[in-house]
Design a protein around this motif. Structure first.
Motif, PDB file in Angstrom:
ATOM      1  N   THR A  35       0.833  -1.199   0.000  1.00 31.03           N
ATOM      2  CA  THR A  35       0.000   0.000   0.000  1.00 31.03           C
ATOM      3  C   THR A  35       0.864   1.244   0.000  1.00 31.03           C
ATOM      4  N   SER A  36       0.286   2.372  -0.275  1.00 30.51           N
ATOM      5  CA  SER A  36       1.010   3.640  -0.286  1.00 30.51           C
ATOM      6  C   SER A  36       1.274   4.114   1.139  1.00 30.51           C
ATOM      7  N   LEU A  37       2.221   5.094   1.260  1.00 29.69           N
ATOM      8  CA  LEU A  37       2.592   5.616   2.573  1.00 29.69           C
ATOM      9  C   LEU A  37       1.430   6.353   3.207  1.00 29.69           C
ATOM     10  N   SER A  38       1.354   6.218   4.532  1.00 26.90           N
ATOM     11  CA  SER A  38       0.350   6.971   5.266  1.00 26.90           C
ATOM     12  C   SER A  38       0.829   8.402   5.474  1.00 26.90           C
ATOM     13  N   LYS A  39      -0.015   9.204   6.065  1.00 22.74           N
ATOM     14  CA  LYS A  39       0.338  10.601   6.301  1.00 22.74           C
ATOM     15  C   LYS A  39       1.480  10.725   7.303  1.00 22.74           C
ATOM     16  N   ALA A  40       1.485   9.911   8.372  1.00 22.66           N
ATOM     17  CA  ALA A  40       2.567   9.962   9.371  1.00 22.66           C
ATOM     18  C   ALA A  40       3.887   9.510   8.772  1.00 22.66           C
ATOM     19  N   GLU A  41       3.837   8.490   7.916  1.00 19.73           N
ATOM     20  CA  GLU A  41       5.064   8.021   7.285  1.00 19.73           C
ATOM     21  C   GLU A  41       5.638   9.055   6.328  1.00 19.73           C
ATOM     22  N   ARG A  42       4.749   9.746   5.609  1.00 14.24           N
ATOM     23  CA  ARG A  42       5.246  10.791   4.716  1.00 14.24           C
ATOM     24  C   ARG A  42       5.887  11.935   5.493  1.00 14.24           C
ATOM     25  N   ARG A  71       8.263   0.467  -1.180  1.00 16.09           N
ATOM     26  CA  ARG A  71       6.859   0.886  -1.271  1.00 16.09           C
ATOM     27  C   ARG A  71       6.552   1.535  -2.623  1.00 16.09           C
ATOM     28  N   THR A 127       3.712   0.317  -5.356  1.00 10.80           N
ATOM     29  CA  THR A 127       2.627   1.124  -5.891  1.00 10.80           C
ATOM     30  C   THR A 127       2.715   1.271  -7.380  1.00 10.80           C
TER      31      THR A 127
END
Length: 697
Positions: A596-603, A693, A697
């Motif tokens: 899955t794509s990065l979450s907001k915290a990971e970004r 990641r 994607t």
């Protein structure tokens, strides 16, 4: 088209019903009451016929003061025939009518019929509690009097000029009266008081025009087109036409698409007009539509859920409907403000609105027999009058279409009834009722155009040349229908005793021979001539059709030969499509497909590491380089010298101090290097995870 004639009270089909031509039905043989009618029947227009639009015709018998209901068959068994069931059903009111009936009309669903007289307006409900006496159906407690306190009170002289059912309601009546007021009555709520009232004043107060010479004489509701469905067209005695818009009975039903179209157009076009008055009226129209039909402003209501809209009671608080007009005339693209054409004499007496496709047609009848037909050149828009003086809106204009003028005044008697009947096959009839209770039926011929062959369209699609000199008409309709019916001349009862050699016998034979010659002999000559004329033409058409048929057969053979190749291509395409489906399924099982794509915290964490790597690591490297430079300078200055002992002692002290500082600096550098290596490892780990990641994607 067949209709079953059934009893109203029992629902069983009557067995002793005879179907007769409408003009020969016994109900039209009743002589009128000359003592009661007198010459008034020739001066007061009547319409004593009504049709429910399906299979029932209603006729008011002034002599017996009852209503006849006739079941009719349109175009059966012969396409040109119009039959009616005999005996008819007789409906009588449960109350005594105090005046002679001048006009009858039925509502759109056939449940109620109004009867208009000089002294009363009655509504007869045709279904409900009834009782049968012999062949008469008595409608008990179903006849009511409308507007008795306004129109038919002995203390006032107000009379009704026109009464009409509203086309979008089964319980609303529109009434135009001699006091220049248009009223709308709701029969389901109040019979004595109107639901809406509109005072008609075509001339502004203080104008030089003689307002007393202008009075309303007739009106008509608009049809199913744009704002026409909310409009009332009013005719005045001088021939001028005015419009009231919008007029909507409370509870009337309209199509969702029609109202939504007006609501969208008001937002899209009305608000963008350069005229400030038009913009203001558009805002008022939007407010009026939203309040009258609340479903328009609800997001959860759509056309899939709601097919029709019911009008809610509403009126603008600070504005009233403006009387638009008079409608100006447009001729050759130039607008003319004249309302009184010089060719029309007398005064306007009757008015009719009709809708032909998307064109609104206005028909005006004059007292001298002239007929004037105009078409609306502009769309009708709602106009309100508001609290000060405002710019006047330009009223819609009309295009003159047709006008008739009789040269001399006509002395013919007016009809007592007039109807236009039509069936689903396009056949139509005109039914008229004379003052002497004679029924007239006139068949309206339709265009006998043959449908073009389907192969014409196919040839046009494939580029074939269609001959231009072909004529679809082979034999005229007049020859196919046969000769006219011979009408025998009037003969005396003693004609059989007259010899053929006498003068009377020769005259009678001559008349018979003349009629036979005019009908059958001339018809035979026409048939012979037309067959002789059409023989080569028909042969040419047959040869042409045969050649086109051969070409079509050759093209069909070519298509059949190419069909195998087309099937192979389709099979190959299906097989290739299956292979693509298999590859897609295999790709879906790859590990990267499930990442899955990065979450907001990971970004946010990635951006912080990038900033740390780009800024803080560079600062650490620069500080390490500066410390190394200082270390080199100190080591160069600590070389042994042959100076005196004191300098050596001082130097030793400085060296000890510097060595202590150097040990501290080395320790800090070692810590920084350890931190730098750990941070570099973390950055590499994060970068590898991000790359994984991104690949997924």
């Amino acid at each position: 088209m067949r209709y079953n004639f059934e009893e109203e009270d029992g629902g069983r089909q009557s067995k002793d019903v005879e179907w007769l031509p409408l003009q020969h039905h016994p109900v039209f043989s009743t002589p009128p009451d000359r003592d009661r009618d007198g010459d008034r029947a020739l001066t007061i227009p009547k319409n004593l016929l009504a049709w429910d639009g399906a299979s029932r015709l209603y006729f008011w018998d002034s002599y017996k003061t009852c209503l006849h209901r006739l079941s009719v068959r349109l175009g059966e068994p012969d396409p040109t025939s119009l039959l009616a069931a005999s005996p008819s059903k007789v409906l009588q009111a449960d109350v005594q009518l105090n005046s002679e009936v001048q006009r009858i009309s039925i509502n759109r669903n056939g449940s109620a019929l109004f009867l208009v007289g000089l002294d009363g307006l009655y509504v007869m409900y045709l279904y409900g509690r009834t009782s049968t006496k012999e062949s008469t159906i008595i409608c008990r407690y179903r006849t009511v009097l409308v507007g008795s306190e306004i129109y038919f009170d002995r203390n006032n002289a107000i009379r009704t000029l026109k009464v009409c059912w509203h086309p979008y309601s089964d319980t609303h009546l529109g009434i135009l009266s001699s006091d220049s007021v248009f009223r709308v009555f709701d029969l389901s709520s109040a019979l004595g008081q109107p639901e809406q009232e509109y005072y008609l004043q075509p001339v502004e107060p203080g104008s030089s025009h003689n307002a007393t010479a202008i009075c309303p004489v007739d009106f008509s509701f608009g049809g199913d087109h744009m704002w026409d469905r909310f409009s009332v067209f009013i005719l005045f005695s001088d021939g001028s036409v005015y419009i009231l818009c919008p007029v909507v009975p409370f509870g009337s039903v309209y199509k969702w698409e029609s109202v939504l179209e007006l609501y969208s157009d008001a937002h899209m076009f009305g608000l963008k007009s350069a005229n400030s008055k038009a913009v203001k009226n558009s805002n008022l129209a939007i407010s009026w539509l939203g309040a009258t039909f609340p479903e328009l402003t609800r997001e959860e209501v759509h056309a899939e859920n709601v097919a029709v809209l019911r009008a809610q009671p509403y009126a603008l608080f600070d504005a009233s409907i403006s009387l638009q007009g008079p409608l100006s005339k447009v001729s050759h693209g130039v607008e003319d403000d004249s309302v009184h054409p010089p060719v029309y004499e007398g005064r306007a007496v009757s008015f009719l609105y009709d809708l032909v496709s998307k064109d609104s047609i206005l028909v005006t009848a004059w007292s001298r027999g002239q007929l004037q037909i105009d078409a609306l050149a502009d769309e009708v828009q709602p106009v309100w009058k508001t609290r000060g003086k405002e710019d006047m809106m330009r009223s819609p204009s009309v295009h003159p279409v047709l006008s008739t003028s009789q040269g001399e005044a006509s002395s013919a008697s007016p009809l007592s009834g007039f109807l236009a009947l039509s069936d689903s096959f396009g056949d139509s009839w005109i039914v008229g009722l004379t003052p002497s209770n004679e029924c007239i039926v006139v068949e309206m011929e339709t265009w006998n155009t043959l449908l073009p062959p389907i192969i014409d369209k196919v040839d046009k699609l494939i580029g074939a040349e269609v001959p231009k000199d072909t004529d679809s008409t082979i034999i005229s309709k007049e020859l196919l229908t046969g000769p006219r019916v011979v009408l025998l001349p009037p003969s005396s009862p003693h004609l059989r005793s007259v010899s053929a050699d006498s003068i009377e016998g020769r005259s009678t034979l001559h008349q018979y021979f003349k009629l036979f010659h005019e009908n059958y002999v001339e018809y035979a000559h026409k048939v012979y001539f037309e067959l002789q004329h059409h023989a080569p033409h028909v042969k040419k058409i047959i040869d042409d059709q045969y050649s086109r048929l051969c070409k079509a057969q050759q093209k069909i053979l070519e298509v059949e030969r190419k069909q195998e190749k087309i099937e192979d291509r389709v099979e190959h395409a299906v097989r290739f499509h299956g292979e693509l489906e298999e590859r897609l399924q295999s790709l879906r099982h790859l590990p990267a497909a499930h990442k899955t794509s990065l979450s907001k915290a990971e970004r946010e964490f990635k951006s912080e590491l990038d900033r740390f790597r780009g800024v803080e690591l560079d600062a650490l490297r620069s500080s390490i380089e500066a410390v190394n430079a200082r270390l080199k300078r100190c080591t160069n200055s600590l070389q042994p010298s042959q100076s005196n002992e004191e300098r050596q002692v001082s130097v030793r002290r400085k060296v000890r101090v510097q060595e202590n500082e150097m040990s501290l600096l080395k320790a800090s550098l070692e810590k920084l290097s350890v931190m730098n290596s750990e941070n570099a490892k973390k950055v590499k780990v994060v970068e590898s995870a991000l790359k994984g990641r991104e690949i997924g994607t």
